[in-house]
Motif scaffolding. Structure first.
Motif, PDB file in Angstrom:
ATOM      1  N   GLY A 106       0.780  -1.225   0.000  1.00 36.53           N
ATOM      2  CA  GLY A 106       0.000   0.000   0.000  1.00 36.53           C
ATOM      3  C   GLY A 106       0.814   1.278   0.000  1.00 36.53           C
ATOM      4  O   GLY A 106       0.251   2.374   0.097  1.00 36.53           O
ATOM      5  N   THR A 109      -0.027   3.670  -3.067  1.00 34.76           N
ATOM      6  CA  THR A 109      -1.320   4.333  -2.875  1.00 34.76           C
ATOM      7  C   THR A 109      -1.216   5.425  -1.820  1.00 34.76           C
ATOM      8  O   THR A 109      -1.706   6.547  -2.007  1.00 34.76           O
ATOM      9  N   GLU A 110      -0.551   5.130  -0.715  1.00 33.11           N
ATOM     10  CA  GLU A 110      -0.397   6.102   0.368  1.00 33.11           C
ATOM     11  C   GLU A 110       0.406   7.327  -0.084  1.00 33.11           C
ATOM     12  O   GLU A 110       0.016   8.469   0.164  1.00 33.11           O
ATOM     13  N   ALA A 140      -4.502   0.145 -10.729  1.00 31.67           N
ATOM     14  CA  ALA A 140      -5.278   0.003  -9.489  1.00 31.67           C
ATOM     15  C   ALA A 140      -4.990   1.158  -8.531  1.00 31.67           C
ATOM     16  O   ALA A 140      -5.916   1.697  -7.911  1.00 31.67           O
ATOM     17  N   VAL A 141      -3.720   1.550  -8.408  1.00 26.41           N
ATOM     18  CA  VAL A 141      -3.368   2.676  -7.534  1.00 26.41           C
ATOM     19  C   VAL A 141      -4.078   3.944  -7.981  1.00 26.41           C
ATOM     20  O   VAL A 141      -4.669   4.664  -7.171  1.00 26.41           O
ATOM     21  N   LYS A 143      -6.818   4.349  -9.640  1.00 24.95           N
ATOM     22  CA  LYS A 143      -8.251   4.279  -9.342  1.00 24.95           C
ATOM     23  C   LYS A 143      -8.503   4.446  -7.842  1.00 24.95           C
ATOM     24  O   LYS A 143      -9.438   5.141  -7.442  1.00 24.95           O
ATOM     25  N   LYS A 144      -7.660   3.829  -7.004  1.00 26.33           N
ATOM     26  CA  LYS A 144      -7.836   3.931  -5.549  1.00 26.33           C
ATOM     27  C   LYS A 144      -7.721   5.365  -5.049  1.00 26.33           C
ATOM     28  O   LYS A 144      -8.375   5.738  -4.083  1.00 26.33           O
ATOM     29  N   ILE A 145      -6.869   6.166  -5.686  1.00 25.21           N
ATOM     30  CA  ILE A 145      -6.688   7.542  -5.206  1.00 25.21           C
ATOM     31  C   ILE A 145      -7.680   8.512  -5.854  1.00 25.21           C
ATOM     32  O   ILE A 145      -7.611   9.713  -5.613  1.00 25.21           O
TER      33      ILE A 145
END
Length: 171
Positions: A106, A109-110, A140-141, A143-145
């Motif tokens: 993670g 993403t963080e 994926a990163v 989209k997550k942010i």
């Protein structure tokens, strides 16, 4: 070196020529070469020069750049994440690359979420991101942010297609 931001587990700071060893490792990771490109940087001296002519110069000129990402708990340099202005794109984009041993935890993403918040604090209103269609982890990163897929772009005549994401930074 200039401190840029902290997240729960990470510290981001400006890249300096003394970071050449970790920079050299990151740009020679197989996934970096496959998905971002082979920068042809093979020595510490070449890495020092690339840092000076890239992130250091961009930070001086634009006030933002690619940053070194360190873990707070042990100070380990684990990768890079930051804001890049490329000639091939109309707006600043967010970029990141991490050493493989720190993948799946993670951190990307963080760090990227922290950089999005930082972008708003320095007055940027729109951010882009680019990634290869097959780079599932990076997609994926993004989209997550909260970035949204916009379209496929061709950044050079040889480009088979690059995914372009957009993010409108809230004031």
């Amino acid at each position: 070196m200039t401190h840029i931001l902290d997240t729960e587990r990470l510290r981001l700071r400006t890249l300096e020529p003394d970071d050449a060893a970790v920079y050299l490792k990151v740009v020679n990771v197989a996934a970096f070469i496959e998905y971002i490109g082979d920068r042809g940087i093979r020595t510490i001296d070449a890495a020092r020069k690339a840092i000076a002519e890239g992130p250091v110069a961009m930070q001086h000129t634009l006030g933002h750049s690619l940053y070194l990402v360190e873990r707070k708990d042990d100070g380990a340099a684990i990768g890079m994440c930051g804001l890049i202005k490329r000639e091939s794109l109309p707006d600043v984009d967010i970029g990141y690359a991490f050493l493989p041993e720190y993948g799946g935890k993670g951190y990307a993403t963080e760090a990227a979420a922290g950089v999005l918040a930082y972008a708003a604090s320095i007055g940027l209103r729109r951010l882009l991101a680019i990634t290869s269609p097959g780079n599932d982890a990076s997609n994926a990163v993004l989209k997550k942010i909260g970035m949204r897929f916009d379209k496929t772009v061709y950044l050079s005549p040889e480009d088979p297609g690059t995914l372009l994401y957009c993010y409108d930074v809230a004031g």
